[in-house]
Write a protein that holds these residues in place. Structure first.
Motif, short mmCIF file in Angstrom:
data_model
loop_
_atom_site.label_atom_id
_atom_site.label_comp_id
_atom_site.label_asym_id
_atom_site.label_seq_id
_atom_site.Cartn_x
_atom_site.Cartn_y
_atom_site.Cartn_z
N LEU A 13 0.86 -1.18 0.00
CA LEU A 13 0.00 0.00 0.00
C LEU A 13 0.90 1.23 0.00
N VAL A 14 0.69 2.13 -0.93
CA VAL A 14 1.47 3.37 -0.98
C VAL A 14 0.57 4.50 -0.52
N VAL A 15 0.99 5.20 0.51
CA VAL A 15 0.23 6.35 1.00
C VAL A 15 0.66 7.56 0.17
N PRO A 16 -0.27 8.18 -0.54
CA PRO A 16 0.08 9.32 -1.39
C PRO A 16 0.73 10.45 -0.58
N LYS A 17 1.63 11.18 -1.24
CA LYS A 17 2.40 12.24 -0.59
C LYS A 17 1.49 13.26 0.10
N GLN A 18 0.40 13.60 -0.54
CA GLN A 18 -0.53 14.57 0.04
C GLN A 18 -1.01 14.12 1.42
N LEU A 19 -1.31 12.83 1.57
CA LEU A 19 -1.75 12.31 2.87
C LEU A 19 -0.58 12.19 3.84
N ARG A 20 0.59 11.74 3.34
CA ARG A 20 1.77 11.64 4.23
C ARG A 20 2.09 13.00 4.83
N ASP A 21 2.09 14.03 3.98
CA ASP A 21 2.39 15.38 4.47
C ASP A 21 1.36 15.84 5.49
N ARG A 22 0.11 15.58 5.20
CA ARG A 22 -0.97 16.02 6.10
C ARG A 22 -0.89 15.34 7.46
N LEU A 23 -0.43 14.07 7.47
CA LEU A 23 -0.35 13.31 8.72
C LEU A 23 1.04 13.32 9.34
N GLY A 24 2.00 13.96 8.69
CA GLY A 24 3.36 14.00 9.23
C GLY A 24 4.07 12.66 9.13
N LEU A 25 3.72 11.85 8.14
CA LEU A 25 4.35 10.55 7.96
C LEU A 25 5.62 10.69 7.12
N HIS A 26 6.57 9.82 7.37
CA HIS A 26 7.83 9.82 6.63
C HIS A 26 8.35 8.39 6.56
N GLU A 27 9.42 8.20 5.80
CA GLU A 27 10.00 6.86 5.71
C GLU A 27 10.30 6.34 7.11
N GLY A 28 9.85 5.16 7.39
CA GLY A 28 10.06 4.57 8.72
C GLY A 28 8.90 4.78 9.67
N SER A 29 7.94 5.63 9.30
CA SER A 29 6.76 5.82 10.16
C SER A 29 6.00 4.50 10.26
N ARG A 30 5.40 4.28 11.43
CA ARG A 30 4.63 3.06 11.64
C ARG A 30 3.14 3.38 11.62
N LEU A 31 2.37 2.46 11.02
CA LEU A 31 0.92 2.56 11.00
C LEU A 31 0.34 1.30 11.62
N ARG A 32 -0.64 1.47 12.50
CA ARG A 32 -1.35 0.32 13.06
C ARG A 32 -2.57 0.10 12.17
N LEU A 33 -2.72 -1.11 11.63
CA LEU A 33 -3.84 -1.45 10.76
C LEU A 33 -4.85 -2.29 11.52
N GLU A 34 -6.12 -1.93 11.37
CA GLU A 34 -7.20 -2.67 12.02
C GLU A 34 -8.35 -2.82 11.02
N VAL A 35 -9.06 -3.93 11.13
CA VAL A 35 -10.28 -4.11 10.37
C VAL A 35 -11.43 -3.81 11.31
N LEU A 36 -12.20 -2.78 10.96
CA LEU A 36 -13.33 -2.34 11.79
C LEU A 36 -14.57 -2.26 10.92
N GLY A 37 -15.54 -3.10 11.20
CA GLY A 37 -16.78 -3.06 10.44
C GLY A 37 -16.58 -3.29 8.96
N GLY A 38 -15.65 -4.17 8.61
CA GLY A 38 -15.40 -4.47 7.20
C GLY A 38 -14.56 -3.42 6.48
N LYS A 39 -14.00 -2.47 7.23
CA LYS A 39 -13.15 -1.43 6.65
C LYS A 39 -11.75 -1.53 7.25
N LEU A 40 -10.77 -1.13 6.47
CA LEU A 40 -9.38 -1.10 6.93
C LEU A 40 -9.09 0.29 7.48
#
Length: 80
Positions: A13-40
């Motif tokens: 999964l590639v997080v688009p730059k626009q979203l990475r910038d908005r969330l302050g994500l960078h190479e090495g950032s960690r994301l916790r993934l959960e399935v909630l109500g059939g959504k990721l």
């Protein structure tokens, strides 16, 4: 904000730059993934704060921009 992406090879999964910038994500950032109500749901996790020497000077790495109090806390934690 909503963006549609396509999964890459091996399900990557590639997080688009626009979203990475908005969330302050960078190479090495960690994301916790959960399935909630059939959504990721992806939630950014706090970066590990570390101090590295660069050109003989201590540099805080792995964190979003910090205020003075956070910098002092990081230095104290590193000294312990």
């Amino acid at each position: 904000m909503s963006i549609t992406i396509t999964l890459g090879k091996s399900g990557r999964l590639v997080v688009p730059k626009q979203l990475r910038d908005r969330l302050g994500l960078h190479e090495g950032s960690r994301l916790r993934l959960e399935v909630l109500g059939g959504k990721l749901e992806a939630t950014p996790e706090a970066d590990d704060l570390r101090i590295e020497l660069k050109n003989g000077l201590p540099v805080i790495q792995g964190a979003p921009p910090l205020n003075q109090e956070s910098i002092l806390d990081a230095i104290k934690a590193d000294r312990k």
